[in-house]
Design a protein around this motif. Structure first.
Motif, PDB file in Angstrom:
ATOM      1  N   VAL A  97      35.971  97.907  95.345  1.00  0.00           N
ATOM      2  CA  VAL A  97      37.049  98.485  94.557  1.00  0.00           C
ATOM      3  C   VAL A  97      36.717  99.955  94.351  1.00  0.00           C
ATOM      4  O   VAL A  97      35.677 100.284  93.785  1.00  0.00           O
ATOM      5  N   PHE A  98      37.600 100.830  94.827  1.00  0.00           N
ATOM      6  CA  PHE A  98      37.404 102.252  94.669  1.00  0.00           C
ATOM      7  C   PHE A  98      38.435 102.767  93.680  1.00  0.00           C
ATOM      8  O   PHE A  98      39.620 102.442  93.790  1.00  0.00           O
ATOM      9  N   GLY A  99      38.011 103.537  92.727  1.00  0.00           N
ATOM     10  CA  GLY A  99      38.942 104.072  91.767  1.00  0.00           C
ATOM     11  C   GLY A  99      38.241 104.957  90.769  1.00  0.00           C
ATOM     12  O   GLY A  99      37.025 105.114  90.789  1.00  0.00           O
ATOM     13  N   SER A 100      39.017 105.514  89.886  1.00  0.00           N
ATOM     14  CA  SER A 100      38.484 106.374  88.867  1.00  0.00           C
ATOM     15  C   SER A 100      38.777 105.754  87.500  1.00  0.00           C
ATOM     16  O   SER A 100      39.885 105.312  87.238  1.00  0.00           O
ATOM     17  N   TYR A 101      37.780 105.715  86.674  1.00  0.00           N
ATOM     18  CA  TYR A 101      37.948 105.121  85.350  1.00  0.00           C
ATOM     19  C   TYR A 101      37.834 106.183  84.261  1.00  0.00           C
ATOM     20  O   TYR A 101      37.402 105.913  83.161  1.00  0.00           O
ATOM     21  N   THR A 102      38.196 107.422  84.588  1.00  0.00           N
ATOM     22  CA  THR A 102      38.117 108.480  83.596  1.00  0.00           C
ATOM     23  C   THR A 102      39.466 108.841  83.084  1.00  0.00           C
ATOM     24  O   THR A 102      40.480 108.573  83.635  1.00  0.00           O
TER      25      THR A 102
END
Length: 102
Positions: A97-102
């Motif tokens: 899973v690639f993503g940004s959690y900011t």
């Protein structure tokens, strides 16, 4: 006067095509090479070259549904070891899973 303007236009067109060709070549190289080329170019490159379109085509890839992910290794967050994808997939299925959690 028109003769000189035509020559100047031809010279500029050749320079522009060569410049865009250099960027196109760099986009098809490994990230390290691409970075080395781009760090020497001015920011105006993004305004005068069709950068986004070229990047989309250069990095499109050829993966199909069901293809195996390319093998890679990453350091753990605490830098204590390296984890390789192939060692994980040998034991069980893996979901990336690639993503940004900011």
């Amino acid at each position: 006067m028109t003769k000189y303007l035509l020559r100047a236009a031809i010279v500029l067109a050749i320079f522009y095509v060569s410049f865009v060709g250099l960027i196109w070549w760099a986009m098809h190289q490994p990230p390290e090479t691409f970075g080395r080329v781009m760090k020497h170019l001015p920011d105006a490159v993004f305004l005068v070259a069709p950068f986004e379109t070229m990047w989309t085509h250069a990095r499109a890839g050829h993966l199909q549904t069901g293809d195996l992910a390319p093998d890679f290794s990453l350091d753990k967050l605490d830098k204590s070891a390296t984890v390789q994808l192939s060692s994980l997939t040998a034991k069980q299925p893996v979901v990336l899973v690639f993503g940004s959690y900011t």
